[in-house]
Write an enzyme that holds these catalytic residues in place. Structure first.
Site, PDB file in Angstrom:
ATOM      1  N   ASP A 196       0.868  -1.171   0.000  1.00 24.91           N
ATOM      2  CA  ASP A 196       0.000   0.000   0.000  1.00 24.91           C
ATOM      3  C   ASP A 196       0.914   1.234   0.000  1.00 24.91           C
ATOM      4  O   ASP A 196       2.114   1.124   0.273  1.00 24.91           O
ATOM      5  CB  ASP A 196      -0.844  -0.078   1.287  1.00 24.91           C
ATOM      6  CG  ASP A 196      -1.587   1.200   1.554  1.00 24.91           C
ATOM      7  OD1 ASP A 196      -2.330   1.647   0.667  1.00 24.91           O
ATOM      8  OD2 ASP A 196      -1.416   1.768   2.662  1.00 24.91           O
ATOM      9  N   ASP A 206      -0.222   5.119   0.992  1.00 27.09           N
ATOM     10  CA  ASP A 206      -0.457   6.121   2.039  1.00 27.09           C
ATOM     11  C   ASP A 206      -0.416   5.487   3.418  1.00 27.09           C
ATOM     12  O   ASP A 206      -1.151   4.536   3.705  1.00 27.09           O
ATOM     13  CB  ASP A 206      -1.835   6.786   1.843  1.00 27.09           C
ATOM     14  CG  ASP A 206      -1.848   7.713   0.655  1.00 27.09           C
ATOM     15  OD1 ASP A 206      -1.016   8.631   0.611  1.00 27.09           O
ATOM     16  OD2 ASP A 206      -2.687   7.504  -0.249  1.00 27.09           O
ATOM     17  N   ALA A 252      -5.095   3.285  -2.953  1.00 23.95           N
ATOM     18  CA  ALA A 252      -6.386   3.943  -3.155  1.00 23.95           C
ATOM     19  C   ALA A 252      -6.210   5.460  -3.157  1.00 23.95           C
ATOM     20  O   ALA A 252      -7.173   6.209  -3.212  1.00 23.95           O
ATOM     21  CB  ALA A 252      -7.347   3.524  -2.052  1.00 23.95           C
TER      22      ALA A 252
HETATM   23  P1  TMP Z   1      -3.828   4.071   0.315  1.00 20.83           P
HETATM   24  O1  TMP Z   1      -4.600   2.928  -0.265  1.00 20.83           O
HETATM   25  O2  TMP Z   1      -2.588   4.406  -0.477  1.00 20.83           O
HETATM   26  O3  TMP Z   1      -3.548   3.926   1.767  1.00 20.83           O
HETATM   27  O4  TMP Z   1      -4.747   5.415   0.158  1.00 20.83           O
HETATM   28  C1  TMP Z   1      -5.958   5.606   0.759  1.00 20.83           C
HETATM   29  C2  TMP Z   1      -5.930   6.543   1.933  1.00 20.83           C
HETATM   30  O5  TMP Z   1      -6.276   7.863   1.523  1.00 20.83           O
HETATM   31  C3  TMP Z   1      -6.990   6.122   2.930  1.00 20.83           C
HETATM   32  O6  TMP Z   1      -6.403   5.743   4.152  1.00 20.83           O
HETATM   33  C4  TMP Z   1      -7.845   7.372   3.130  1.00 20.83           C
HETATM   34  C5  TMP Z   1      -7.039   8.478   2.546  1.00 20.83           C
HETATM   35  N1  TMP Z   1      -7.837   9.618   1.981  1.00 20.83           N
HETATM   36  C6  TMP Z   1      -7.525  10.893   2.430  1.00 20.83           C
HETATM   37  O7  TMP Z   1      -6.634  11.067   3.280  1.00 20.83           O
HETATM   38  N2  TMP Z   1      -8.224  11.940   1.913  1.00 20.83           N
HETATM   39  C7  TMP Z   1      -9.216  11.796   0.985  1.00 20.83           C
HETATM   40  O8  TMP Z   1      -9.804  12.798   0.547  1.00 20.83           O
HETATM   41  C8  TMP Z   1      -9.515  10.467   0.533  1.00 20.83           C
HETATM   42  C9  TMP Z   1     -10.605  10.260  -0.471  1.00 20.83           C
HETATM   43  C10 TMP Z   1      -8.788   9.398   1.050  1.00 20.83           C
HETATM   44 MG    MG Z   2      -2.860   3.177   3.493  1.00 17.79          MG
END
Ligand code: TMP
Ligand code: MG
Length: 316
Positions: A63, A65, A179
């Site tokens: 992943d 974030d 995501a």
């Molecule tokens: P990841 O799959 O790379 O972890 O990314 C998804 C993360 O993004 C999830 O933990 C929620 C976050 N997110 C935000 O911080 N702000 C937003 O506006 C959205 C839609 C998701």
């Molecule tokens: Mg994440």
């Protein structure tokens, strides 16, 4: 059944105990106080099996974030790829306020230990869809993305360079399955000089018009809890790697555990989960779901130590 014969059982048990001690001294990072394991012996057996198969049998799926990127630095939250766009260069104040309101509404739902994934799903779709619509209304400019990343406080976890460089040197494919926003995460790893050719990214990518302004998002939306569907859609990527049946998977959400579901055949899978937030509420479910749980650990120390061991040449 042989374990029921005492004269065989004792030597086998002794051999296993020595084996475990070996791993303990060879991967001391696994003894850090921040490391939790439901079944240490299974972790060690898996690592040993992956080590015997070597780097040619390995692939890494991670992943982005809050897994490759830091959750916090000096007590301050670091931005996700979506939050990097919270910059006057790209969006106006009203849009910034709305995106923050949505974060305050939906992030607690995303990490709520009391709700099931099924209960969370519609909320996640609402969150992502609303934010993506706002970004499209703002006509985000492609030529300003790199500057927004530069000006942000986004950081990769301590030890990231060792992680990325080691995988490149060992020619181990790294799938970053996010995501978040693909264009932004690519820019983050590019600016950190680790966007190597062994990396493949599956994420939400922006679609720009001829003027270089955001007009839509490409492909099927990926949010935290539909990575399984995304993995199945990208079956072509996974089938190219079918000669690599061992998987090291890194995530920070329980939804990340489905990132390898596009692989038809796996032999040994080791999952490492970063537990960044709401630790007490979520500890039990994380320990039950991930093989190794890293509690409030902002480093890549454990994944790096495991990789180092798995890819090292077997002792002669
Ligand atoms: P990841 O799959 O790379 O972890 O990314 C998804 C993360 O993004 C999830 O933990 C929620 C976050 N997110 C935000 O911080 N702000 C937003 O506006 C959205 C839609 C998701
Ligand atoms: Mg994440």
């Amino acid at each position: 059944m042989i374990y029921h014969i005492p004269w065989i059982y004792v030597p086998v048990r002794n051999a296993l105990a020595i084996w475990h001690q070996l791993t303990r001294s060879e991967i001391p990072e696994l003894s850090k106080a921040s490391v939790l394991m439901r079944d240490r012996s299974r972790v060690e057996t898996t690592i040993q099996a992956m080590h015997r198969a070597g780097p040619d049998a390995l692939q890494v799926i991670s992943d982005f974030d809050m897994t490759l990127s830091r959750f916090a630095h000096n007590g301050k939250r670091c931005p996700t790829t979506h939050n990097i766009l919270d910059n006057g260069l790209l969006i106006n104040d009203a849009c910034k306020r709305r995106i923050r309101e949505l974060l305050n509404i939906y992030y607690p739902v995303e990490i709520d230990a009391a709700r099931t994934v099924e209960e969370k799903l519609p909320h996640m779709v609402e969150w992502w869809t609303s934010v993506h619509e706002l970004l499209i209304q703002q006509k985000i400019r492609k030529d300003l993305l790199a500057l927004a990343v530069e000006q942000s406080s986004a950081m990769l976890r301590e030890g990231y360079k060792v992680f990325f460089d080691h995988l490149r040197e060992q020619q181990v494919p790294l799938l970053i399955f996010s995501a978040g926003l693909g264009d932004i995460l690519e820019e983050v790893i590019r600016q950190n000089h680790v966007f190597h050719p062994n990396i493949h990214v599956i994420s939400n990518y922006m679609d720009f018009d001829q003027k270089g302004e955001l007009q839509a998002f490409k492909g099927q939306l990926i949010h935290t809890f539909n990575k399984r569907d995304g993995a199945l859609l990208h079956e072509a990527h996974f089938s190219k790697l079918k000669e690599r049946p061992n998987v090291l998977l890194l995530g920070d959400s329980l939804g990340d555990l489905t990132m390898a579901d596009g692989l038809a055949h796996t032999q040994h899978t080791l999952t490492i989960g970063y537990l960044n937030d709401q630790v007490e509420e979520r500890k039990e479910s994380y320990v039950n779901s991930y093989d190794i749980v890293l509690v409030k650990d902002e480093t890549m120390d454990v994944p790096n130590a495991v990789l180092n061991y798995v890819t090292a040449a077997p002792a002669k």
